[in-house]
Design a protein around this motif. Structure first.
Motif, PDB file in Angstrom:
ATOM      1  N   ARG A   1       9.537  15.939   1.549  1.00 27.43           N
ATOM      2  CA  ARG A   1       9.581  14.544   1.974  1.00 27.43           C
ATOM      3  C   ARG A   1      10.948  14.254   2.557  1.00 27.43           C
ATOM      4  O   ARG A   1      11.864  15.078   2.472  1.00 27.43           O
ATOM      5  CB  ARG A   1       9.235  13.630   0.803  1.00 27.43           C
ATOM      6  N   ILE A   2      11.090  13.090   3.166  1.00 27.60           N
ATOM      7  CA  ILE A   2      12.315  12.832   3.904  1.00 27.60           C
ATOM      8  C   ILE A   2      12.735  11.365   3.746  1.00 27.60           C
ATOM      9  O   ILE A   2      11.890  10.478   3.635  1.00 27.60           O
ATOM     10  CB  ILE A   2      12.101  13.188   5.399  1.00 27.60           C
TER      11      ILE A   2
ATOM     12  N   GLY B   1      16.811  20.061  -2.229  1.00 29.71           N
ATOM     13  CA  GLY B   1      16.666  20.169  -0.781  1.00 29.71           C
ATOM     14  C   GLY B   1      18.003  20.183  -0.078  1.00 29.71           C
ATOM     15  O   GLY B   1      18.922  20.908  -0.498  1.00 29.71           O
ATOM     16  N   ALA B   2      18.113  19.361   0.977  1.00 33.25           N
ATOM     17  CA  ALA B   2      19.328  19.377   1.787  1.00 33.25           C
ATOM     18  C   ALA B   2      19.612  17.993   2.343  1.00 33.25           C
ATOM     19  O   ALA B   2      18.711  17.166   2.495  1.00 33.25           O
ATOM     20  CB  ALA B   2      19.174  20.371   2.938  1.00 33.25           C
TER      21      ALA B   2
ATOM     22  N   ILE C   1      16.281  15.752   3.027  1.00 35.38           N
ATOM     23  CA  ILE C   1      15.008  16.465   3.172  1.00 35.38           C
ATOM     24  C   ILE C   1      14.795  17.266   1.896  1.00 35.38           C
ATOM     25  O   ILE C   1      15.660  18.054   1.512  1.00 35.38           O
ATOM     26  CB  ILE C   1      15.048  17.427   4.383  1.00 35.38           C
ATOM     27  N   GLY C   2      13.657  17.051   1.234  1.00 34.98           N
ATOM     28  CA  GLY C   2      13.438  17.821   0.000  1.00 34.98           C
ATOM     29  C   GLY C   2      12.284  17.266  -0.799  1.00 34.98           C
ATOM     30  O   GLY C   2      11.346  16.691  -0.264  1.00 34.98           O
TER      31      GLY C   2
END
Lengths: 146, 146, 146
Positions: B9-10, B43-44, B144-145
């Protein structure tokens, strides 16, 4: 709405790299292993190192003289023991290591294609140790794709 | 096929940073707030600044002398008012600010782990103002993750 | 768990860039086309070039003198034919091209907002050719978002 594009998944890994003092350690094999374990085939990899006195870079991987020349260029650009630097508690290479890390960066984003890092023929991924003494370095990789 | 990996997901955020002229502004708190609001835990994060005369960097966060030394090093490497530079409509720091921004970059990719930015112990995220006068800067972050 | 955030999708593209020797090629149009084709409206773009003697950068896009000044600055910082460099099989610009590529980088992460690259008003995305002779360069872009 883009319902026809693939849904994205994510995998993370991290590993330790032992350096032998100033110099380069190629990371391609460890990154390829992490990518293979993720099972992802298309997308991107984000690579990061949790330090401020080494860096990550893409460098020509065929002729080791390129890395020797790089070392010589940076040793001249950012001089160990330069009296300009006041932060020297850990020695003459302390502040130069921070400057070199900032000039070359601690994160990389790499494309992934067909289950491989989509690097160019002559590109290798390296950790560049900027301290004179050997260190243990942590590298993390985040793979995003499908 | 990697059906066992988490779906990604973002979340995006952006904020303004007021600088006081040349110098560093730590962004860790604002980035941590954005990450916490996203609810993402693995995530990142991609961080970006929409300008060409400041930059984003990871720098040693314990000893402020490191940032003073950096400032001194870059002031010598890219000299204000250097006659080499013809783009000087906004003053002697105009073109040096562009060069410094390009040498250090306007985007960063950071790993996220356990709901935190997975930075090293001595790493801080900074906006580096390269213009002599105070500016208002925009920073955007994409998480993002999962 | 963050079930309320959008699920992320991904699209990749790549294209060739013909350079005319040392100098800058703006990539904004090609990246915008790739983004439009993906249909994604919010997220991030990762751009990468598969070479070690050119680079990708964000640069001021209004005054071409900025790029001329950059070229002059780097020509002085990393001198063609410098006897410091031993890797010179492809000529006096061979090793300087590698150094310039490493100082400025081969990957960029850009935010995407409202179906557009969310660049600042004065930001352009450029491929910087560091070799003296014209080259054909590959650029890949990965769009992640929704």
């Amino acid at each position: 709405m883009t319902p026809s594009l693939p849904t994205t998944r994510i995998a993370t890994t991290s590993f330790e790299v032992r350096t032998r003092g100033r110099g380069f350690v190629e990371l391609d094999d460890k990154l390829r292993t992490g990518l293979a374990e993720s099972g992802l085939r298309e997308g991107a990899a984000q690579v990061f190192t949790q330090h401020t006195s080494c860096s990550l870079l893409i460098c020509e991987n065929a002729d080791p003289v390129v890395r020797e020349d790089l070392e010589r260029f940076f040793a001249k650009l950012v001089r160990d023991g330069d009296p300009l630097f006041r932060h020297d508690a850990e020695g003459p290479d302390d502040m130069p290591a921070h400057v070199r890390s900032i000039l070359t960066g601690v994160s990389l984003s790499l494309p992934v294609h067909n289950g491989e890092l989509a690097l160019g023929t002559w590109q290798g991924v390296y950790l560049w140790e900027h301290r004179a003494a050997p260190q243990m370095r942590t590298v993390s990789a985040t793979f995003i794709g499908y």
